[in-house]
Design an enzyme around this catalytic site. Structure first.
Site, short mmCIF file in Angstrom:
data_model
loop_
_atom_site.label_atom_id
_atom_site.label_comp_id
_atom_site.label_asym_id
_atom_site.label_seq_id
_atom_site.Cartn_x
_atom_site.Cartn_y
_atom_site.Cartn_z
CG ASN A 121 36.85 33.10 -11.12
OD1 ASN A 121 37.88 32.87 -10.51
ND2 ASN A 121 35.83 33.76 -10.59
CB VAL A 130 42.35 28.16 -6.36
CG1 VAL A 130 42.52 29.02 -7.60
CG2 VAL A 130 43.44 27.09 -6.28
N PRO A 131 41.53 31.28 -4.60
CG PRO A 131 42.62 33.24 -3.97
CD PRO A 131 42.86 31.81 -4.40
CB CYS A 132 37.39 31.60 -7.85
SG CYS A 132 36.47 30.38 -6.90
CG HIS A 133 36.63 34.02 -2.15
ND1 HIS A 133 37.49 32.93 -2.09
CD2 HIS A 133 37.10 34.93 -1.29
CE1 HIS A 133 38.44 33.19 -1.20
NE2 HIS A 133 38.22 34.41 -0.70
#
Length: 171
Positions: A121, A130-133
């Site tokens: 991540n 790419v919503p790693c948050h």
């Protein structure tokens, strides 16, 4: 292999969009942890009408206007097979929701790999899109984020506000 980059303005600061062979291969925040060296970004361009930069800019504008919840920019992400599995799973986390590293590990079929999921991540080359948050600690805490915890908090609050929920949901 042709590599180019453009800098896009955003509410979270300038974002460097990197294209490899005409597809988005990176989207980096200014002070992002694990940001590759600038010289790996290829030739700079100011032509935001060129692809993929026009699509990336338009979709980011729509996202930050609260009008877009799912990106469909063609991606050319480079990483290990495990990293690519994690990054694919990140794209399945619904807008405005969060999951824990452990839940993500279960999702990819490796329930004991939450630490490895966290490392993959953290190496996500395409933040926001790419919503790693959307990945949080097992206690619901905001754990590390390449763009900084304030940026992670901003993105989660922004999505929660635009989704109309009081708290990010866990699934």
């Amino acid at each position: 292999m042709e590599i180019t980059h453009a800098v896009l303005d955003s509410p979270v600061g300038p974002l460097t969009a990197v294209a490899t062979d005409g597809m988005l291969s990176g989207l980096y925040m200014k002070d992002q942890r694990h940001r590759p060296a600038q010289e790996t970004f290829g030739v700079p361009t100011d032509d935001l009408d060129a692809e993929p930069f026009a699509t990336v800019a338009a979709q980011l504008d729509a996202y930050f206007a609260g009008e877009l919840t799912d990106f469909d920019v063609p991606l050319n992400l480079r990483g290990t097979p495990f990293q690519r599995r994690v990054w694919a799973a990140l794209q399945e986390i619904p807008y405005g929701e969060t999951v824990t590293y452990g839940q993500l590990a279960v999702e990819i079929g490796q329930p004991t790999a939450s630490r490895a999921v966290g490392l993959a991540n953290g190496r996500n080359p395409c933040g926001v899109i790419v919503p790693c948050h959307r990945v949080i600690g097992s206690t619901g805490s905001l754990t590390g984020y390449g763009g900084g915890l304030e940026c992670k908090r901003y993105l989660l609050d922004f999505e929660r506000k635009n989704r109309g929920t009081a708290e990010p949901a866990l699934f």
